[in-house]
Design an enzyme around this catalytic site. Structure first.
Site, short mmCIF file in Angstrom:
data_model
loop_
_atom_site.label_atom_id
_atom_site.label_comp_id
_atom_site.label_asym_id
_atom_site.label_seq_id
_atom_site.Cartn_x
_atom_site.Cartn_y
_atom_site.Cartn_z
N HIS A 141 -37.94 -2.02 10.61
CA HIS A 141 -37.45 -2.30 11.96
C HIS A 141 -37.87 -3.68 12.45
CE1 HIS A 141 -35.95 1.77 12.21
NE2 HIS A 141 -37.09 2.13 11.65
N LYS A 196 -60.83 -5.57 10.69
CA LYS A 196 -61.94 -6.10 9.89
C LYS A 196 -61.54 -7.45 9.29
CE LYS A 196 -65.21 -3.35 10.57
NZ LYS A 196 -64.75 -3.41 11.96
N GLU A 211 -57.80 -0.27 11.44
CA GLU A 211 -59.20 -0.72 11.31
C GLU A 211 -59.31 -1.77 10.20
OE1 GLU A 211 -61.66 -0.59 13.12
OE2 GLU A 211 -63.43 -0.86 11.88
N ARG A 240 -75.87 -10.34 18.99
CA ARG A 240 -74.99 -9.98 20.10
C ARG A 240 -73.92 -11.05 20.34
NH1 ARG A 240 -77.72 -6.28 23.86
NH2 ARG A 240 -76.52 -7.17 25.54
N CYS A 285 -74.59 -11.88 26.27
CA CYS A 285 -75.90 -12.46 26.57
C CYS A 285 -77.05 -11.50 26.26
CB CYS A 285 -75.96 -12.80 28.04
SG CYS A 285 -74.57 -13.75 28.62
N TRP A 323 -73.65 -16.16 26.38
CA TRP A 323 -72.27 -16.10 25.90
C TRP A 323 -71.43 -16.46 27.11
CZ3 TRP A 323 -67.67 -13.26 26.53
CH2 TRP A 323 -66.81 -13.26 25.43
N ASN A 340 -77.89 -11.24 32.74
CA ASN A 340 -76.70 -10.72 32.04
C ASN A 340 -75.82 -10.06 33.08
OD1 ASN A 340 -77.93 -11.46 29.69
ND2 ASN A 340 -78.22 -9.38 28.91
N GLY A 341 -74.51 -10.27 32.96
CA GLY A 341 -73.59 -9.64 33.92
C GLY A 341 -72.84 -10.71 34.69
N LYS A 374 -71.46 -8.50 20.12
CA LYS A 374 -71.64 -7.11 19.68
C LYS A 374 -71.33 -6.13 20.79
CE LYS A 374 -72.85 -3.83 16.87
NZ LYS A 374 -71.77 -3.43 15.94
N GLU A 406 -61.56 -10.11 12.16
CA GLU A 406 -62.80 -10.50 12.84
C GLU A 406 -63.84 -11.10 11.91
OE1 GLU A 406 -64.95 -7.36 14.83
OE2 GLU A 406 -64.63 -5.95 13.22
C1 AGP Z 1 -65.63 -3.80 15.76
O1 AGP Z 1 -65.94 -4.31 14.53
C2 AGP Z 1 -65.73 -4.71 16.89
N1 AGP Z 1 -66.82 -5.55 16.86
C3 AGP Z 1 -65.30 -4.18 18.25
O2 AGP Z 1 -63.93 -3.91 18.15
C4 AGP Z 1 -66.02 -2.95 18.85
O3 AGP Z 1 -65.70 -1.80 18.12
C5 AGP Z 1 -65.60 -2.81 20.33
O4 AGP Z 1 -65.99 -3.97 21.02
C6 AGP Z 1 -66.18 -1.59 20.99
O5 AGP Z 1 -67.56 -1.64 21.10
P1 AGP Z 1 -68.39 -0.35 21.48
O6 AGP Z 1 -68.18 0.64 20.36
O7 AGP Z 1 -69.81 -0.80 21.57
O8 AGP Z 1 -67.85 0.17 22.76
#
Ligand code: AGP
Length: 608
Positions: free
Chosen positions: A504, A485, A481, A27, A2, A75, A101-102, A603, A488
């Site tokens: 395995h 990518k 990583e 976000r 949010c 959100w 927010n929260g 985000k 997501e």
């Molecule tokens: C990465 O592309 C993601 N969007 C996600 O995994 C992100 O790295 C994770 O939520 C951690 O966020 P932060 O670095 O703000 O703690």
């Protein structure tokens, strides 16, 4: 997650609120709304889906009169995404409007109490209780009422509240969720994020946990957790508008990928002086470093993946046992740490709820906490014993790229710094590493200059249903990583495996046409990787190999090769990850995915 905006001044509030909310779209959100107060009446407009709908409903804010207002992108946590559940929430008699927010943890008993008292609720949210409670307690004094409300709430919040009897002020409060005040001339703003206000003012005040502020067009009063008034000068953010705009790029993600050389350079810049690494912000003595018997790294998602790279580096350079743990696991596992453990928390936003909780847990157990954070003054930074900031600048795309790269850079600096202090490397090795790290931005630039090679591969494979990423040692950490990518951004099912693990089990997934991206940047493991490539090829896989530039023939065992410049071994992740980022970006583009705001993601994940 949010987002909050608020405005009080002499301009029309609604168009400014919409502009601020646009900046918070990155976000992640599913609905949005604004409330404005005009002539002692609060008017709310909300919509489900994209902000464009809210903007159309209000003719870009022009249909809503008033010079004070609050806005929100939601959100969903409590209750489905819908107009009813969207913020702002009104009290029954429309006296109060609240954005939040929260999570209010005790909202059920509060709601039950208010229902018994005859209040009528309309939404499924925890937030609505705040507005209703304010109206229930209201005795004509806005400030005193909100104090009473806050003393009843349990949980986390960033709040902005309007009261129709006070058409010239917004009350805001913060606990475990970010909130800033943008200080303007004859106008002031509030937001959960600096990006929402930076086009109007660069003078920012950050609120701390437990604080409350009363904001008018020409006056800001801040109160500590005991409601004593305190003074706080604004700090000036040095962002130009371009740092939070696309500036000619189609997507923030591509812009941020291309910004990596500069971001890495900025992160290194002030930390190398006269050929020495200077980490003033941590200042460990040799004795304190010697006493560290274990390093424990926490993070989520990509930040966790940086930790996975770091484990290999710390263990090889320092020969110090290093664990890396997903924050949400660490916080509940009664971790084996003590005062001689160095806990390193990695986070771009500095607000990730699980990492923040892991930091608090580590401190409770007596460990020293060093955080690697991008957002200055964020909650994780504030909780840590010391902070090494990444100077990536604002990262808007949900998929992290430049923050990941700058986090890696800090890991290299820290590992080399500690290795030198502990005499684990020779003076000439130290010199070598320093020259390599200073050269890193140029080397990343070289990888970026070949982005069209990767773009062509994306064109070939964008219809893939599955992708496997494999590597050994530090390359396996980068493979993790790459797979994230692909998931997501491009919505491709992808998995990362340690290449030696294939036999395995996972190799049974390989069939004709399966796409396998292999990383092989370590000379000592290169032949092993070639064997793994042969194994998957023998089962019909198509293989893309990412490896160091090498003049000799690489046996043409793979179908496609991506070469990266040869830098020192520990820094190769910084180059190997770039083609993986570009690959996912172009696949997402070809699949017409919402690249900067992938579905279901946010985000900054400020709830558990
Ligand atoms: C990465 O592309 C993601 N969007 C996600 O995994 C992100 O790295 C994770 O939520 C951690 O966020 P932060 O670095 O703000 O703690």
């Amino acid at each position: 997650m949010c987002g909050i905006v608020g405005y009080v001044g002499y301009d029309k509030a609604a168009p400014l609120l919409l502009k601020g909310l646009e900046k918070l779209e990155y976000r992640g959100y599913d609905s949005a709304g604004i409330a404005v107060c005009n002539e002692n009446a609060i008017q709310v407009t909300k919509s489900k889906g994209r902000l464009k709908i809210l903007s159309d409903l209000t003719k870009e804010g022009q249909t809503l009169p008033g010079n004070i207002g609050i806005g929100h992108t939601r959100w969903a946590t409590h209750g489905v995404p819908s107009v009813i559940n969207a913020h702002p929430h009104l009290s029954e008699l429309k006296k109060f409007a609240v954005v939040h927010n929260g999570i209010i943890e005790n909202y059920i008993p509060i709601k039950e109490k208010l229902l018994k008292a005859g209040k009528k609720f309309v939404s499924d949210t925890d937030t609505e209780v705040i507005a209703q409670l304010a109206e229930f307690y209201y005795d004509g004094n806005f400030f005193e009422t909100i104090k009473k409300v806050l003393s009843t709430l349990e949980g986390s919040y960033a709040l902005a509240i309007l009261c129709d009897d006070y058409p010239d002020e917004i009350i805001v409060a913060k606990k475990n969720n970010p909130l800033i005040i943008g200080v303007g001339v004859n106008e002031n703003f509030v937001s959960s994020d600096i990006t929402a206000v930076v086009s109007r003012t660069k003078n920012i005040i950050r609120l701390n946990d437990g604080e409350l502020a009363v904001i008018k067009a020409n006056d800001i009063k801040i109160y500590d957790s005991n409601y004593n008034e305190i003074k706080r000068d604004p700090f000036v953010v040095d962002w130009d508008i371009c740092t939070s705009e696309k500036c000619g790029y189609d997507h923030f993600m591509l812009k941020e990928i291309m910004e990596q050389p500069l971001a890495v350079k900025n992160t290194i810049g002030p930390r190398i002086q006269n050929g020495k690494i200077v980490l003033d912000d941590i200042n460990f003595t040799k004795e304190e470093l010697n006493n560290i018997n274990k390093i424990s790294i926490v993070g989520c998602g990509s930040a966790y993946h940086v930790g996975c790279v770091a484990k290999y580096i710390f263990e090889s350079l320092l020969r110090n046992p290093t664990e890396v743990e997903i924050s949400s696991e660490f916080r509940y596992k009664n971790p084996l740490i003590d005062k001689n453990t160095l806990v390193i928390a990695i986070s771009q936003s500095g607000e990730t709820a699980d990492t923040l909780a892991a930091v608090k847990e580590a401190k409770k157990l007596g460990a020293k906490v060093l955080s690697i954070v991008n957002v200055v003054g964020s909650s994780i930074a504030a909780e840590s014993d010391s902070v090494l900031y990444t100077w990536a600048g604002p990262e808007i795309s949900v998929a992290t790229t430049k923050a990941y790269s700058t986090q890696l850079t800090i890991i290299y600096l820290l590992a080399i710094y500690m290795a030198e202090k502990l005499s684990k490397i020779t003076a000439s090795e130290y010199e070598f590493y320093i020259s390599e790290i200073q050269n890193l931005p140029v080397q990343i630039e070289k990888v970026l200059s070949h982005k069209d090679v990767v773009k062509d591969l994306a064109q070939k494979f964008y219809n893939a249903k599955n992708v496997f990423f494999i590597g050994r040692n530090i390359d396996y950490a980068v493979a993790l990583e790459g797979a994230l990518k692909a998931k997501e951004i491009s919505y491709i099912h992808s998995e990362a495996y340690a290449a030696g693990e294939l036999k395995h089990g996972p190799i049974s997934l390989i069939e004709d046409g399966s796409l396998v991206v292999t990383l092989a940047t370590k000379e000592d493991l290169f032949e092993k990787m070639i064997s793994n490539i042969r194994e998957v090829k023998a089962r019909g896989a198509v293989v893309i190999l990412i490896t160091n530039e090498r003049p000799e023939d690489i046996n043409e065992v793979s179908d496609f090769n991506i070469f990266i410049p040869k830098v020192c071994e520990i820094m190769r992740p910084s180059l190997a990850v770039v083609p993986l980022q570009i690959f996912s970006y172009y696949i997402a583009l070809l699949k017409d995915c919402d690249i900067d705001k992938p579905r279901n993601l946010a985000k900054s994940v400020t709830v558990e």
